[in-house]
Design an enzyme around this catalytic site. Structure first.
Site, short mmCIF file in Angstrom:
data_model
loop_
_atom_site.label_atom_id
_atom_site.label_comp_id
_atom_site.label_asym_id
_atom_site.label_seq_id
_atom_site.Cartn_x
_atom_site.Cartn_y
_atom_site.Cartn_z
N ASP A 2 -1.08 1.37 -4.03
CA ASP A 2 -2.03 0.37 -4.55
C ASP A 2 -3.39 0.98 -4.83
OD1 ASP A 2 -2.85 0.66 -1.89
OD2 ASP A 2 -3.37 -1.46 -1.68
N SER A 26 0.82 -1.21 0.00
CA SER A 26 0.00 0.00 0.00
C SER A 26 0.85 1.26 0.00
CB SER A 26 -0.96 -0.04 1.20
OG SER A 26 -1.96 0.93 1.10
#
Length: 445
Positions: free
Chosen positions: A241, A102
């Site tokens: 992401d 992420s």
């Protein structure tokens, strides 16, 4: 040993904390959990990743683990996390796997798991997977070994979904989109352009090493500068992401997840799609959001931090909108997880539909000064130590009704997050620094 899964999957330093061996073991254990629950068919798993260099290695390990456990595997390559969740449902896979850390820096990586339908796994299923790790098992052989295929048009399917989910065209809007050199570097600009926006894409050239490097949703200086330089109507920044989105208005002022949720909640209430006139936020959301929603006649339900917990509340109550101050915004009618590109498209569509600027729309929320200090600790349990709890009690008494205190151990890093809201920035800073010092003093060396 602590729990392997944090608030958003498993994360760590790639090839050290998160080794190929661990990635393979997690994948194998996930299939074992599926088979234990339903052995009537061969499991199907879908795998995607963000562009960080270690993702290639870990993707290979995950695919090997899944196939060795007897699951058939569909690879979709580089795609945002919400795209992997969407395609998990689209192809009716039993399991979705996203290899990504992420917003974390490039050396880290992670594994996020999705159940059938693209929903994040509940804690009990994660515990079941963790319980299978390292346990002996007679793996299938011969025709029982899983097969591996590539889904070549997965990105196109997800793009069509993003476009169809946007309620108004964006003609006439000039948008700066910071893609964080991440998984949305291609699909993000493409979605906005297809809907008619003029797009200036920045940090949209991933090389495997530059993801989140001074850019994206955790570093807004570049998108602020670009919006002002290009005279854009708004700027949007996603993380590596693309499951979160933050914004800046035409002046370069930040618009956070609380303000984005308020904009969308009012739009959905007007359209009659805000179920029960209710918004789900988290304990980290600013008091200003709570006040704005109360004045608008919208109920705010509070969830634990983490979009998975927002999702649990949304699903349990059948609600239509929720999210976090950090920019994870979830609209269950269109996504099973936070989707940064979808959020940005929805906010831009509201601007186009109303003719209002982002500053005008975001002005519905007057934020109280909020200070967040991340304290590095040896043991996250220090947040509930007697000395720290006593300090919190004193701080809350000092604030009274004019603010609040929240101490929260991070679910993904060795940190305790100290958050203070107060009537003035100086008061919030002073109290937060005092509490942070108490956490440091109570933390083991």
């Amino acid at each position: 040993m602590g729990r392997l899964f944090g608030t958003d999957g498993v994360r760590g330093l790639a090839n050290a904390d998160l080794s190929p061996e661990l990635a393979m073991s997690i994948a194998l254990a996930a299939v074992r959990t599926l088979v234990a629950a339903d052995s009537s068919h061969t499991p199907l798993a879908l795998v995607g990743r963000d562009p960080r260099a270690s993702g290639e290695m870990l993707e290979a390990a995950v695919v090997a683990g899944l196939a060795s456990a007897g699951a058939n595997v569909v690879r979709v390559g580089m795609l945002p996390t919400p795209g992997v969740a969407f395609l998990t449902a689209e192809v009716r896979a039993d399991l979705g796997v996203m290899v990504s850390a992420s917003h974390n820096p490039m050396p880290d990586n992670g594994i996020k798991l999705f159940a059938a339908g693209g929903h994040k796994l509940p804690d009990d299923l994660e515990d079941s997977i963790e319980g299978y790790l390292g346990q002996p098992w007679a793996r299938p052989t011969g025709s029982g070994v899983g097969r591996v295929h590539d889904l070549l048009d997965g990105t196109e399917h997800y793009l069509r979904h993003l476009v169809s989910a946007t309620p108004h065209r964006l003609d006439g809007l000039k948008v700066v989109l910071d893609c964080a050199n991440g998984a949305a570097s291609d699909i993000g600009p493409a979605a906005f352009e297809e809907l008619g926006a003029s797009v200036i894409a920045i940090h949209a050239a991933p090389d495997g090493l530059n993801i989140n490097d001074g850019c994206g949703a955790t570093h807004l200086d570049e998108v602020k500068r670009a919006v002002v330089e290009h005279g854009a109507d708004l700027g949007l920044a996603v993380d590596g992401d693309a499951d979160r989105c933050l914004a800046v208005d035409a002046s370069g002022a930040e618009v956070d997840g609380d303000q984005l949720m308020a904009i969308l909640a009012l739009a959905m209430r007007e359209a009659g799609t805000l179920t029960d006139n209710t918004l789900v936020a988290t304990v980290m959301s600013n008091l200003g959001l709570r006040i704005a929603m109360r004045e608008a006649g919208i109920t705010l339900v509070e969830a634990k931090v983490g979009d998975r917990y927002v999702l649990e509340e949304l699903r349990a109550r059948g609600l239509a909108l929720g999210g976090e101050q950090s920019g994870h915004v979830v609209m269950p009618a269109y996504a099973t997880t936070g989707d940064g590109i979808l959020t940005g498209l929805a906010v831009a569509a509201r601007m186009a539909a109303t003719g209002k600027t982002l500053a005008q729309l975001a002005g519905v929320v007057t934020k109280l000064p909020q200070v967040l200090i991340n304290v590095k600790v040896g043991d996250r349990g220090v947040a509930t130590s007697p000395a720290v709890l006593a300090a919190v009690t004193v701080a809350e008494a000092q604030l009274g009704d004019t603010g609040r205190v929240l101490l929260r151990p991070s679910g993904t890093e060795p940190l305790v997050r100290v958050m203070v809201e107060a009537a003035t920035a100086d008061a919030a800073q002073k109290i937060a620094e005092g509490l942070a010092a108490e956490v440091r003093a109570a933390s083991p060396a």
